[in-house]
Design a protein around this motif. Structure first.
Motif, short mmCIF file in Angstrom:
data_model
loop_
_atom_site.label_atom_id
_atom_site.label_comp_id
_atom_site.label_asym_id
_atom_site.label_seq_id
_atom_site.Cartn_x
_atom_site.Cartn_y
_atom_site.Cartn_z
N LEU A 54 -5.09 33.41 -41.60
CA LEU A 54 -4.76 32.08 -41.09
C LEU A 54 -5.48 31.79 -39.77
O LEU A 54 -6.09 30.73 -39.60
N ILE A 55 -5.46 32.74 -38.86
CA ILE A 55 -6.11 32.57 -37.56
C ILE A 55 -7.62 32.46 -37.73
O ILE A 55 -8.28 31.67 -37.05
N ALA A 56 -8.21 33.25 -38.61
CA ALA A 56 -9.65 33.18 -38.85
C ALA A 56 -10.06 31.80 -39.37
O ALA A 56 -11.09 31.26 -38.99
N VAL A 57 -9.22 31.23 -40.23
CA VAL A 57 -9.52 29.89 -40.76
C VAL A 57 -9.38 28.85 -39.65
O VAL A 57 -10.23 27.97 -39.50
N VAL A 58 -8.32 28.96 -38.85
CA VAL A 58 -8.10 27.99 -37.78
C VAL A 58 -9.21 28.04 -36.73
O VAL A 58 -9.69 27.01 -36.26
N PHE A 59 -9.65 29.26 -36.37
CA PHE A 59 -10.69 29.42 -35.36
C PHE A 59 -12.10 29.35 -35.95
O PHE A 59 -13.08 29.58 -35.24
N HIS A 60 -12.22 29.06 -37.22
CA HIS A 60 -13.50 28.96 -37.93
C HIS A 60 -14.33 30.23 -37.76
O HIS A 60 -15.52 30.19 -37.47
N ASP A 61 -13.68 31.37 -37.94
CA ASP A 61 -14.35 32.66 -37.82
C ASP A 61 -15.21 32.88 -39.05
O ASP A 61 -14.75 32.74 -40.19
N SER A 62 -16.45 33.24 -38.84
CA SER A 62 -17.38 33.40 -39.96
C SER A 62 -17.26 34.77 -40.64
O SER A 62 -17.69 34.92 -41.77
N GLU A 63 -16.67 35.74 -39.96
CA GLU A 63 -16.56 37.08 -40.52
C GLU A 63 -15.10 37.39 -40.87
O GLU A 63 -14.37 37.98 -40.08
N MET A 64 -14.71 36.99 -42.06
CA MET A 64 -13.33 37.15 -42.51
C MET A 64 -12.94 38.62 -42.68
O MET A 64 -11.80 39.00 -42.42
N GLY A 65 -13.87 39.46 -43.08
CA GLY A 65 -13.59 40.89 -43.28
C GLY A 65 -13.14 41.56 -41.99
O GLY A 65 -12.20 42.35 -41.99
N LYS A 66 -13.82 41.26 -40.89
CA LYS A 66 -13.43 41.83 -39.60
C LYS A 66 -12.05 41.34 -39.20
O LYS A 66 -11.26 42.11 -38.64
N ALA A 67 -11.74 40.08 -39.45
CA ALA A 67 -10.43 39.54 -39.11
C ALA A 67 -9.34 40.23 -39.92
O ALA A 67 -8.26 40.52 -39.39
N ILE A 68 -9.60 40.50 -41.18
CA ILE A 68 -8.61 41.16 -42.04
C ILE A 68 -8.35 42.59 -41.54
O ILE A 68 -7.19 43.02 -41.46
N ILE A 69 -9.40 43.32 -41.21
CA ILE A 69 -9.22 44.67 -40.68
C ILE A 69 -8.42 44.63 -39.39
O ILE A 69 -7.50 45.43 -39.19
N ALA A 70 -8.76 43.70 -38.51
CA ALA A 70 -8.03 43.57 -37.25
C ALA A 70 -6.57 43.22 -37.50
O ALA A 70 -5.68 43.74 -36.82
N GLY A 71 -6.30 42.36 -38.47
CA GLY A 71 -4.93 41.99 -38.78
C GLY A 71 -4.10 43.16 -39.27
O GLY A 71 -2.94 43.32 -38.88
N LEU A 72 -4.69 44.00 -40.10
CA LEU A 72 -3.98 45.20 -40.57
C LEU A 72 -3.69 46.15 -39.41
O LEU A 72 -2.60 46.70 -39.30
N LEU A 73 -4.68 46.33 -38.53
CA LEU A 73 -4.48 47.21 -37.38
C LEU A 73 -3.45 46.65 -36.41
O LEU A 73 -2.58 47.38 -35.93
#
Length: 96
Positions: A54-73
């Motif tokens: 959700l945050i990656a979409v809101v902040f228009h983050d281009s690297e969704m994979g990194k956001a997912i790893i960070a979210g799990l951590l």
């Protein structure tokens, strides 16, 4: 949190937002008493995953994979991933 920040997966604003959302939501679920506390770290990790997307979409983050790893951590660190794993290892996932 310094570990996750040091990995340069997401910026500090996104990191703090995910951590706060995970903490508040996990504590709300924990206070209902309907879920055993030994499952809370895993629930928090799933919440971290969802909030990071959700945050990656809101902040228009281009690297969704990194956001997912960070979210799990972040979800794991927020709720005490070590405590959850120890709970399963020590009593086999059953409460006495």
């Amino acid at each position: 949190m310094n570990i996750i920040e040091g990995l340069n997966l997401i910026d500090v604003t996104q990191l703090l937002t995910i951590a706060i959302l995970c903490y508040v939501t996990t504590n709300a679920i924990k206070n209902t008493g309907k879920v055993s506390t030994q499952y809370m770290p895993f629930i928090s990790m799933v919440l971290g995953l969802l909030f990071s997307i959700l945050i990656a979409v809101v902040f228009h983050d281009s690297e969704m994979g990194k956001a997912i790893i960070a979210g799990l951590l972040v979800g794991g660190f927020t709720s005490g991933m070590f405590d959850g794993i120890q709970g399963f290892l020590n009593d086999g996932g059953t409460s006495e």
